[in-house]
Design a protein around this motif. Sequence first.
Motif, PDB file in Angstrom:
ATOM      1  N   MET A  35       0.838  -1.181   0.000  1.00  0.00           N
ATOM      2  CA  MET A  35       0.000   0.000   0.000  1.00  0.00           C
ATOM      3  C   MET A  35       0.885   1.247   0.000  1.00  0.00           C
ATOM      4  O   MET A  35       1.889   1.312   0.705  1.00  0.00           O
ATOM      5  N   THR A  36       0.502   2.217  -0.796  1.00  0.00           N
ATOM      6  CA  THR A  36       1.233   3.473  -0.889  1.00  0.00           C
ATOM      7  C   THR A  36       0.435   4.573  -0.210  1.00  0.00           C
ATOM      8  O   THR A  36      -0.766   4.699  -0.430  1.00  0.00           O
ATOM      9  N   PHE A  37       1.123   5.373   0.611  1.00  0.00           N
ATOM     10  CA  PHE A  37       0.467   6.468   1.329  1.00  0.00           C
ATOM     11  C   PHE A  37       1.009   7.802   0.839  1.00  0.00           C
ATOM     12  O   PHE A  37       2.179   7.911   0.470  1.00  0.00           O
ATOM     13  N   ASP A  38       0.166   8.809   0.871  1.00  0.00           N
ATOM     14  CA  ASP A  38       0.579  10.179   0.589  1.00  0.00           C
ATOM     15  C   ASP A  38       0.837  10.849   1.936  1.00  0.00           C
ATOM     16  O   ASP A  38      -0.046  11.464   2.531  1.00  0.00           O
ATOM     17  N   TYR A  39       2.058  10.670   2.433  1.00  0.00           N
ATOM     18  CA  TYR A  39       2.409  11.169   3.766  1.00  0.00           C
ATOM     19  C   TYR A  39       2.223  12.680   3.874  1.00  0.00           C
ATOM     20  O   TYR A  39       1.747  13.180   4.891  1.00  0.00           O
ATOM     21  N   ASP A  40       2.600  13.410   2.827  1.00  0.00           N
ATOM     22  CA  ASP A  40       2.484  14.870   2.870  1.00  0.00           C
ATOM     23  C   ASP A  40       1.026  15.307   3.009  1.00  0.00           C
ATOM     24  O   ASP A  40       0.721  16.222   3.780  1.00  0.00           O
ATOM     25  N   ALA A  41       0.121  14.666   2.289  1.00  0.00           N
ATOM     26  CA  ALA A  41      -1.293  15.017   2.385  1.00  0.00           C
ATOM     27  C   ALA A  41      -1.840  14.687   3.772  1.00  0.00           C
ATOM     28  O   ALA A  41      -2.621  15.457   4.347  1.00  0.00           O
ATOM     29  N   ILE A  70      -4.890   8.975  10.231  1.00  0.00           N
ATOM     30  CA  ILE A  70      -3.954   8.615  11.293  1.00  0.00           C
ATOM     31  C   ILE A  70      -4.634   7.698  12.304  1.00  0.00           C
ATOM     32  O   ILE A  70      -5.714   8.004  12.792  1.00  0.00           O
ATOM     33  N   ARG A  71      -3.964   6.581  12.626  1.00  0.00           N
ATOM     34  CA  ARG A  71      -4.427   5.660  13.672  1.00  0.00           C
ATOM     35  C   ARG A  71      -3.820   6.015  15.017  1.00  0.00           C
ATOM     36  O   ARG A  71      -4.441   5.831  16.048  1.00  0.00           O
ATOM     37  N   SER A  72      -2.557   6.471  14.992  1.00  0.00           N
ATOM     38  CA  SER A  72      -1.903   6.821  16.255  1.00  0.00           C
ATOM     39  C   SER A  72      -0.860   7.907  16.014  1.00  0.00           C
ATOM     40  O   SER A  72      -0.250   7.977  14.950  1.00  0.00           O
ATOM     41  N   VAL A  73      -0.708   8.741  17.039  1.00  0.00           N
ATOM     42  CA  VAL A  73       0.302   9.793  17.052  1.00  0.00           C
ATOM     43  C   VAL A  73       1.116   9.631  18.330  1.00  0.00           C
ATOM     44  O   VAL A  73       0.540   9.523  19.422  1.00  0.00           O
ATOM     45  N   LEU A  74       2.418   9.620  18.193  1.00  0.00           N
ATOM     46  CA  LEU A  74       3.325   9.698  19.333  1.00  0.00           C
ATOM     47  C   LEU A  74       4.073  11.015  19.189  1.00  0.00           C
ATOM     48  O   LEU A  74       4.842  11.205  18.257  1.00  0.00           O
ATOM     49  N   GLY A  75       3.803  11.940  20.104  1.00  0.00           N
ATOM     50  CA  GLY A  75       4.402  13.267  20.036  1.00  0.00           C
ATOM     51  C   GLY A  75       5.548  13.417  21.018  1.00  0.00           C
ATOM     52  O   GLY A  75       5.487  12.916  22.140  1.00  0.00           O
ATOM     53  N   PHE A  76       6.573  14.129  20.595  1.00  0.00           N
ATOM     54  CA  PHE A  76       7.741  14.394  21.420  1.00  0.00           C
ATOM     55  C   PHE A  76       7.995  15.894  21.432  1.00  0.00           C
ATOM     56  O   PHE A  76       7.905  16.546  20.393  1.00  0.00           O
ATOM     57  N   LEU A  77       8.301  16.439  22.597  1.00  0.00           N
ATOM     58  CA  LEU A  77       8.554  17.871  22.756  1.00  0.00           C
ATOM     59  C   LEU A  77      10.053  18.108  22.858  1.00  0.00           C
ATOM     60  O   LEU A  77      10.701  17.606  23.770  1.00  0.00           O
ATOM     61  N   ASP A  78      10.591  18.883  21.926  1.00  0.00           N
ATOM     62  CA  ASP A  78      12.016  19.207  21.918  1.00  0.00           C
ATOM     63  C   ASP A  78      12.301  20.539  22.589  1.00  0.00           C
ATOM     64  O   ASP A  78      13.394  20.755  23.090  1.00  0.00           O
ATOM     65  N   ARG A  79      11.318  21.445  22.555  1.00  0.00           N
ATOM     66  CA  ARG A  79      11.482  22.763  23.168  1.00  0.00           C
ATOM     67  C   ARG A  79      10.158  23.166  23.803  1.00  0.00           C
ATOM     68  O   ARG A  79       9.109  23.079  23.169  1.00  0.00           O
ATOM     69  N   ASP A  97       6.558  14.438  15.672  1.00  0.00           N
ATOM     70  CA  ASP A  97       5.530  13.429  15.846  1.00  0.00           C
ATOM     71  C   ASP A  97       5.840  12.237  14.956  1.00  0.00           C
ATOM     72  O   ASP A  97       6.381  12.391  13.853  1.00  0.00           O
ATOM     73  N   VAL A  98       5.464  11.069  15.448  1.00  0.00           N
ATOM     74  CA  VAL A  98       5.526   9.834  14.675  1.00  0.00           C
ATOM     75  C   VAL A  98       4.087   9.348  14.557  1.00  0.00           C
ATOM     76  O   VAL A  98       3.392   9.202  15.570  1.00  0.00           O
ATOM     77  N   ILE A  99       3.636   9.143  13.327  1.00  0.00           N
ATOM     78  CA  ILE A  99       2.257   8.733  13.098  1.00  0.00           C
ATOM     79  C   ILE A  99       2.200   7.363  12.431  1.00  0.00           C
ATOM     80  O   ILE A  99       3.096   6.983  11.684  1.00  0.00           O
ATOM     81  N   HIS A 135       7.749   5.500   5.723  1.00  0.00           N
ATOM     82  CA  HIS A 135       7.818   4.199   5.059  1.00  0.00           C
ATOM     83  C   HIS A 135       6.691   3.329   5.599  1.00  0.00           C
ATOM     84  O   HIS A 135       6.211   3.527   6.710  1.00  0.00           O
ATOM     85  N   HIS A 136       6.229   2.424   4.774  1.00  0.00           N
ATOM     86  CA  HIS A 136       5.108   1.561   5.107  1.00  0.00           C
ATOM     87  C   HIS A 136       3.934   2.403   5.622  1.00  0.00           C
ATOM     88  O   HIS A 136       3.515   3.322   4.951  1.00  0.00           O
ATOM     89  N   ASP A 137       3.436   2.128   6.817  1.00  0.00           N
ATOM     90  CA  ASP A 137       2.303   2.880   7.356  1.00  0.00           C
ATOM     91  C   ASP A 137       2.736   3.857   8.450  1.00  0.00           C
ATOM     92  O   ASP A 137       1.919   4.279   9.265  1.00  0.00           O
ATOM     93  N   THR A 138       4.009   4.252   8.445  1.00  0.00           N
ATOM     94  CA  THR A 138       4.555   5.100   9.506  1.00  0.00           C
ATOM     95  C   THR A 138       5.282   6.296   8.912  1.00  0.00           C
ATOM     96  O   THR A 138       5.961   6.171   7.889  1.00  0.00           O
ATOM     97  N   ALA A 139       5.131   7.442   9.550  1.00  0.00           N
ATOM     98  CA  ALA A 139       5.846   8.647   9.113  1.00  0.00           C
ATOM     99  C   ALA A 139       6.233   9.477  10.336  1.00  0.00           C
ATOM    100  O   ALA A 139       5.642   9.336  11.411  1.00  0.00           O
ATOM    101  N   ARG A 140       7.209  10.346  10.141  1.00  0.00           N
ATOM    102  CA  ARG A 140       7.631  11.269  11.192  1.00  0.00           C
ATOM    103  C   ARG A 140       7.869  12.632  10.572  1.00  0.00           C
ATOM    104  O   ARG A 140       8.201  12.757   9.389  1.00  0.00           O
ATOM    105  N   PHE A 141       7.695  13.674  11.408  1.00  0.00           N
ATOM    106  CA  PHE A 141       7.872  15.037  10.925  1.00  0.00           C
ATOM    107  C   PHE A 141       8.079  15.959  12.120  1.00  0.00           C
ATOM    108  O   PHE A 141       7.727  15.617  13.248  1.00  0.00           O
ATOM    109  N   THR A 142       8.645  17.130  11.850  1.00  0.00           N
ATOM    110  CA  THR A 142       8.901  18.111  12.897  1.00  0.00           C
ATOM    111  C   THR A 142       7.953  19.290  12.752  1.00  0.00           C
ATOM    112  O   THR A 142       7.389  19.522  11.688  1.00  0.00           O
ATOM    113  N   TRP A 143       7.800  20.042  13.851  1.00  0.00           N
ATOM    114  CA  TRP A 143       6.866  21.161  13.870  1.00  0.00           C
ATOM    115  C   TRP A 143       7.297  22.174  14.917  1.00  0.00           C
ATOM    116  O   TRP A 143       8.111  21.878  15.794  1.00  0.00           O
TER     117      TRP A 143
END
Length: 123
Positions: free
Chosen positions: A1-7, A110-119, A100-102, A76-84
């Motif tokens: 399965m291909t996902f449009d992570y940006d969308a 999105i089924r799950s979000v794991l958020g991390f705070l850097d600042r 966040d890792v989704i 990759h696969h059903d998982t993505a990460r990004f900064t904000w």
Amino acid sequence: MTFDYDATVARYFEAWNATDAGTLAKAVAAALTEDGTYTDPLTEVRGHQELAAVIAGVHEQFPGFEFRHTGTVDGHHDTARFTWELVSTADGSAPVAGFDVITLAEDGRIRSVLGFLDRVPTA
């Protein structure tokens, strides 16, 4: 399965930047599955209503701020990460930043979000 992570990430930011209750509810439903989870160091919630309440709470704590995606989405696969960053629309300051890792459902929401705070603010 291909996902449009940006969308998917764009829909997620639409939800986090929605301030009107009706718009927020629609944006959360578009971004997250009905039983989707959101977990970060400050909260752990499940479902549309609970996530919408967290987002509304952030906007109450940081009025005049918006979430901005920084960098690129890595997935990759059903998982993505990004900064904000959480950025003031008045002066451009960004007191909060993280990543966040989704995990995605088959429909691209999105089924799950794991958020991390850097600042975070010190006071």
